[in-house]
Motif scaffolding. Structure first.
Motif, PDB file in Angstrom:
ATOM      1  N   GLU A 203     -11.661   5.224   4.336  1.00  0.00           N
ATOM      2  CA  GLU A 203     -11.035   4.031   4.892  1.00  0.00           C
ATOM      3  C   GLU A 203      -9.518   4.137   4.785  1.00  0.00           C
ATOM      4  OE1 GLU A 203     -14.643   1.489   5.510  1.00  0.00           O
ATOM      5  OE2 GLU A 203     -12.602   1.602   6.335  1.00  0.00           O
ATOM      6  N   GLN A 204      -8.833   3.586   5.768  1.00  0.00           N
ATOM      7  CA  GLN A 204      -7.390   3.476   5.695  1.00  0.00           C
ATOM      8  C   GLN A 204      -6.928   2.328   6.552  1.00  0.00           C
ATOM      9  OE1 GLN A 204      -6.863   7.513   8.172  1.00  0.00           O
ATOM     10  NE2 GLN A 204      -4.872   6.682   7.626  1.00  0.00           N
ATOM     11  N   ASP A 205      -5.794   1.775   6.215  1.00  0.00           N
ATOM     12  CA  ASP A 205      -5.208   0.665   6.959  1.00  0.00           C
ATOM     13  C   ASP A 205      -4.729   1.197   8.306  1.00  0.00           C
ATOM     14  OD1 ASP A 205      -2.686  -1.860   6.184  1.00  0.00           O
ATOM     15  OD2 ASP A 205      -3.753  -1.399   8.034  1.00  0.00           O
ATOM     16  N   PRO A 206      -5.230   0.635   9.422  1.00  0.00           N
ATOM     17  CA  PRO A 206      -4.870   1.180  10.730  1.00  0.00           C
ATOM     18  C   PRO A 206      -3.449   0.879  11.172  1.00  0.00           C
ATOM     19  CG  PRO A 206      -6.254  -0.745  10.973  1.00  0.00           C
ATOM     20  CD  PRO A 206      -6.199  -0.454   9.503  1.00  0.00           C
ATOM     21  N   GLY A 207      -2.761  -0.044  10.462  1.00  0.00           N
ATOM     22  CA  GLY A 207      -1.421  -0.413  10.865  1.00  0.00           C
ATOM     23  C   GLY A 207      -1.467  -1.310  12.104  1.00  0.00           C
ATOM     24  N   PRO A 208      -0.473  -1.241  13.004  1.00  0.00           N
ATOM     25  CA  PRO A 208       0.581  -0.228  13.029  1.00  0.00           C
ATOM     26  C   PRO A 208       1.658  -0.472  11.984  1.00  0.00           C
ATOM     27  CG  PRO A 208       0.894  -1.790  14.799  1.00  0.00           C
ATOM     28  CD  PRO A 208      -0.397  -2.161  14.138  1.00  0.00           C
ATOM     29  N   LEU A 209       2.308   0.617  11.600  1.00  0.00           N
ATOM     30  CA  LEU A 209       3.375   0.582  10.627  1.00  0.00           C
ATOM     31  C   LEU A 209       4.674   0.976  11.333  1.00  0.00           C
ATOM     32  CD1 LEU A 209       4.077   0.305   7.583  1.00  0.00           C
ATOM     33  CD2 LEU A 209       3.565   2.755   7.363  1.00  0.00           C
ATOM     34  N   SER A 210       5.716   0.169  11.172  1.00  0.00           N
ATOM     35  CA  SER A 210       6.986   0.431  11.820  1.00  0.00           C
ATOM     36  C   SER A 210       8.081   0.455  10.757  1.00  0.00           C
ATOM     37  CB  SER A 210       7.281  -0.655  12.868  1.00  0.00           C
ATOM     38  OG  SER A 210       8.481  -0.375  13.552  1.00  0.00           O
ATOM     39  N   VAL A 211       8.856   1.542  10.704  1.00  0.00           N
ATOM     40  CA  VAL A 211       9.900   1.690   9.697  1.00  0.00           C
ATOM     41  C   VAL A 211      11.186   2.179  10.352  1.00  0.00           C
ATOM     42  CG1 VAL A 211       8.182   2.216   7.908  1.00  0.00           C
ATOM     43  CG2 VAL A 211       9.324   4.083   9.132  1.00  0.00           C
ATOM     44  N   PRO A 212      12.341   1.923   9.742  1.00  0.00           N
ATOM     45  CA  PRO A 212      13.599   2.457  10.276  1.00  0.00           C
ATOM     46  C   PRO A 212      13.747   3.925   9.899  1.00  0.00           C
ATOM     47  CG  PRO A 212      14.030   1.171   8.320  1.00  0.00           C
ATOM     48  CD  PRO A 212      12.572   1.012   8.602  1.00  0.00           C
ATOM     49  N   GLU A 213      14.479   4.648  10.704  1.00  0.00           N
ATOM     50  CA  GLU A 213      14.753   6.063  10.434  1.00  0.00           C
ATOM     51  C   GLU A 213      15.368   6.216   9.048  1.00  0.00           C
ATOM     52  OE1 GLU A 213      17.121   7.844  13.441  1.00  0.00           O
ATOM     53  OE2 GLU A 213      17.273   9.793  12.433  1.00  0.00           O
ATOM     54  N   GLY A 214      14.896   7.238   8.307  1.00  0.00           N
ATOM     55  CA  GLY A 214      15.406   7.484   6.961  1.00  0.00           C
ATOM     56  C   GLY A 214      14.597   6.828   5.862  1.00  0.00           C
ATOM     57  N   ALA A 215      13.690   5.947   6.216  1.00  0.00           N
ATOM     58  CA  ALA A 215      12.888   5.251   5.212  1.00  0.00           C
ATOM     59  C   ALA A 215      11.860   6.192   4.593  1.00  0.00           C
ATOM     60  CB  ALA A 215      12.173   4.058   5.848  1.00  0.00           C
ATOM     61  N   ILE A 216      11.388   5.798   3.408  1.00  0.00           N
ATOM     62  CA  ILE A 216      10.257   6.491   2.782  1.00  0.00           C
ATOM     63  C   ILE A 216       8.984   5.788   3.228  1.00  0.00           C
ATOM     64  CG2 ILE A 216       9.095   7.069   0.621  1.00  0.00           C
ATOM     65  CD1 ILE A 216      11.857   7.153  -0.701  1.00  0.00           C
ATOM     66  N   VAL A 217       8.037   6.568   3.707  1.00  0.00           N
ATOM     67  CA  VAL A 217       6.788   6.018   4.217  1.00  0.00           C
ATOM     68  C   VAL A 217       5.660   6.370   3.259  1.00  0.00           C
ATOM     69  CG1 VAL A 217       5.114   6.062   6.112  1.00  0.00           C
ATOM     70  CG2 VAL A 217       7.576   6.239   6.606  1.00  0.00           C
ATOM     71  N   SER A 218       4.814   5.410   2.993  1.00  0.00           N
ATOM     72  CA  SER A 218       3.642   5.622   2.150  1.00  0.00           C
ATOM     73  C   SER A 218       2.397   5.281   2.951  1.00  0.00           C
ATOM     74  CB  SER A 218       3.719   4.733   0.905  1.00  0.00           C
ATOM     75  OG  SER A 218       2.516   4.819   0.162  1.00  0.00           O
ATOM     76  N   LEU A 219       1.518   6.249   3.115  1.00  0.00           N
ATOM     77  CA  LEU A 219       0.255   6.058   3.822  1.00  0.00           C
ATOM     78  C   LEU A 219      -0.881   6.278   2.831  1.00  0.00           C
ATOM     79  CD1 LEU A 219       1.162   8.149   6.986  1.00  0.00           C
ATOM     80  CD2 LEU A 219       1.234   5.664   6.764  1.00  0.00           C
ATOM     81  N   ASN A 220      -1.886   5.433   2.891  1.00  0.00           N
ATOM     82  CA  ASN A 220      -2.923   5.466   1.861  1.00  0.00           C
ATOM     83  C   ASN A 220      -4.324   5.431   2.451  1.00  0.00           C
ATOM     84  OD1 ASN A 220      -0.980   5.114  -0.408  1.00  0.00           O
ATOM     85  ND2 ASN A 220      -0.618   3.197   0.662  1.00  0.00           N
ATOM     86  N   CYS A 221      -5.232   6.058   1.717  1.00  0.00           N
ATOM     87  CA  CYS A 221      -6.646   6.055   2.082  1.00  0.00           C
ATOM     88  C   CYS A 221      -7.482   5.887   0.823  1.00  0.00           C
ATOM     89  CB  CYS A 221      -7.067   7.373   2.737  1.00  0.00           C
ATOM     90  SG  CYS A 221      -6.469   7.621   4.386  1.00  0.00           S
TER      91      CYS A 221
END
Lengths: 111, 118
Positions: free
Chosen positions: A5-23
């Motif tokens: 399972e994972q959160d389908p998002g959508p996920l929107s971030v600004p350029e340069g950000a740290i992104v965390s994706l989880n399952c």
């Protein structure tokens, strides 16, 4: 219930950000864990691969697996617009067993 | 350097028709599989094979047949198409081996086949 399972998002971030994706996953027999990246209207491509628990780093990408909590993470540092894609986590018991995917998280990195 | 080749890329069927999606790989991979991808559902495994003459069911096998007579080819047959089978289908292959080194289990995907059932 899907095995992965994972959160389908959508996920929107600004350029340069740290992104965390989880399952999360439910099959205790899974030993191999993967992250695939899929651009629009293309087939998925392997991004990161981890065996059992632990961390793996490749450039701006870090994959983490915690088998005790059945938790898989992907971190993207200094995110770029070219990272905009769908990210799919996957697990399998052995290198020659069926690979089960999560639903995918759609990521947009805004310039 | 073809990799995994799927044909056709697009197909429109009427309910009840049958058809075969073709998949061929030139990497001498033992493992081949078929997935369908639907919005919000991700990739769901239909059938897979670990070698010629060996096939097994995945998560959503109903309505689909497969066979593996050669290492290179893994066709997916829709027996009697239904609107619920409207989807994007991906074929994927990988090297099978023991351990991690030289055998990452990396799946190589085709470009996908977009099927619409009316």
């Amino acid at each position: 219930q899907k095995e992965v399972e994972q959160d389908p998002g959508p996920l929107s971030v600004p350029e340069g950000a740290i992104v965390s994706l989880n399952c999360t996953y439910s099959n205790s027999a899974f030993q191999y864990f993967m992250w695939y990246r899929q651009y629009s209207r293309k087939g998925p491509e392997l991004l990161m691969y981890t065996y059992s628990s632990g961390n793996k780093e490749d450039g701006r990408f870090t994959a983490q697996v915690d088998k005790s909590s059945k938790y898989i993470s992907l971190f993207i540092r200094d995110s770029q617009p070219s990272d905009s894609a769908t990210y799919l986590c996957a697990g399998t018991k052995t290198s020659y067993d069926k690979v089960i995917f999560g639903p995918g998280t759609s990521l947009s990195v805004i310039p | 350097n073809a990799g995994v080749t799927q044909t056709p890329k697009f197909q429109v069927l009427k309910t009840g028709q049958s058809m075969t999606l073709q998949c061929a790989q030139d990497m001498n991979h033992e493992y081949m599989s078929w997935y369908r991808q639907d919005p919000g559902m991700g990739l769901r495994l239909i059938h897979y094979s670990v070698g010629a003459g060996i096939t097994d069911q995945g998560e959503v096998p109903n309505g689909y047949n497969v066979s593996r007579s050669t290492t290179e080819d893994f066709p997916l047959r829709l027996l009697s198409a239904a609107p619920s089978q409207t989807s994007v289908y991906f074929c994927a292959s990988s090297y099978v081996g023991q351990g991690i080194k030289g055998s990452t289990g990396e799946l190589f995907f085709g470009e996908g086949s977009r099927l619409t059932v009316l």
